[in-house]
Scaffold this motif. Structure first.
Motif, PDB file in Angstrom:
ATOM      1  N   LEU A   7       0.826  -1.209   0.000  1.00  0.00           N
ATOM      2  CA  LEU A   7       0.000   0.000   0.000  1.00  0.00           C
ATOM      3  C   LEU A   7       0.862   1.261   0.000  1.00  0.00           C
ATOM      4  N   LEU A   8       1.894   1.284   0.821  1.00  0.00           N
ATOM      5  CA  LEU A   8       2.750   2.466   0.900  1.00  0.00           C
ATOM      6  C   LEU A   8       3.520   2.698  -0.402  1.00  0.00           C
ATOM      7  N   GLU A   9       3.951   1.640  -1.055  1.00  0.00           N
ATOM      8  CA  GLU A   9       4.631   1.799  -2.345  1.00  0.00           C
ATOM      9  C   GLU A   9       3.684   2.403  -3.378  1.00  0.00           C
ATOM     10  N   LYS A  10       2.426   1.981  -3.339  1.00  0.00           N
ATOM     11  CA  LYS A  10       1.415   2.541  -4.250  1.00  0.00           C
ATOM     12  C   LYS A  10       1.160   4.007  -3.921  1.00  0.00           C
ATOM     13  N   ARG A  11       1.028   4.323  -2.644  1.00  0.00           N
ATOM     14  CA  ARG A  11       0.765   5.709  -2.210  1.00  0.00           C
ATOM     15  C   ARG A  11       1.948   6.627  -2.477  1.00  0.00           C
ATOM     16  N   LEU A  12       3.162   6.071  -2.478  1.00  0.00           N
ATOM     17  CA  LEU A  12       4.370   6.873  -2.701  1.00  0.00           C
ATOM     18  C   LEU A  12       4.340   7.570  -4.054  1.00  0.00           C
ATOM     19  N   GLU A  13       3.693   6.938  -5.031  1.00  0.00           N
ATOM     20  CA  GLU A  13       3.624   7.505  -6.381  1.00  0.00           C
ATOM     21  C   GLU A  13       2.872   8.840  -6.416  1.00  0.00           C
ATOM     22  N   THR A  14       1.925   9.023  -5.500  1.00  0.00           N
ATOM     23  CA  THR A  14       1.108  10.243  -5.515  1.00  0.00           C
ATOM     24  C   THR A  14       1.280  11.072  -4.247  1.00  0.00           C
ATOM     25  N   ALA A  15       2.287  10.737  -3.439  1.00  0.00           N
ATOM     26  CA  ALA A  15       2.486  11.432  -2.162  1.00  0.00           C
ATOM     27  C   ALA A  15       2.933  12.876  -2.369  1.00  0.00           C
ATOM     28  N   LEU A  16       2.581  13.698  -1.412  1.00  0.00           N
ATOM     29  CA  LEU A  16       3.006  15.099  -1.412  1.00  0.00           C
ATOM     30  C   LEU A  16       4.487  15.168  -1.088  1.00  0.00           C
ATOM     31  N   MET A  17       5.164  16.138  -1.651  1.00  0.00           N
ATOM     32  CA  MET A  17       6.578  16.359  -1.358  1.00  0.00           C
ATOM     33  C   MET A  17       6.675  17.342  -0.204  1.00  0.00           C
ATOM     34  N   LYS A  18       7.501  17.034   0.771  1.00  0.00           N
ATOM     35  CA  LYS A  18       7.711  17.940   1.906  1.00  0.00           C
ATOM     36  C   LYS A  18       9.096  18.492   1.852  1.00  0.00           C
TER      37      LYS A  18
END
Length: 82
Positions: free
Chosen positions: A71-82
């Motif tokens: 799930l986290l690998e999938k979410r990483l593709e659209t995650a916000l940059m901080k």
């Protein structure tokens, strides 16, 4: 109990002078709602920190961990940059 009936978590069946209650949602659905409600009023900036604490302090199976990684690998593709 009437509060849970009003929220559609329980059904109340009248029997003579009493009620019999039965669940309308599963235990997993209830747990999901409780877990998600923790984040409803939380600042988005704090959610990641809180999730890290939960994952670090809850016993998880290897299957649960693999599911989280996927799930986290999938979410990483659209995650916000901080």
């Amino acid at each position: 109990m009437s509060r849970l009936v009003k929220k559609d978590y329980l059904a109340a069946d009248k029997n003579a002078n009493s009620f019999t209650y039965r669940p309308l949602i599963s235990q997993n659905e209830s747990n999901d709602q409780v877990g998600l409600s923790v984040f409803d009023n939380m600042c988005a900036m704090c959610a990641g920190h809180t999730l890290l604490k939960v994952v670090d302090n809850v016993e998880l199976s290897k299957n649960d961990i693999q599911s989280l990684i996927t799930l986290l690998e999938k979410r990483l593709e659209t995650a916000l940059m901080k």
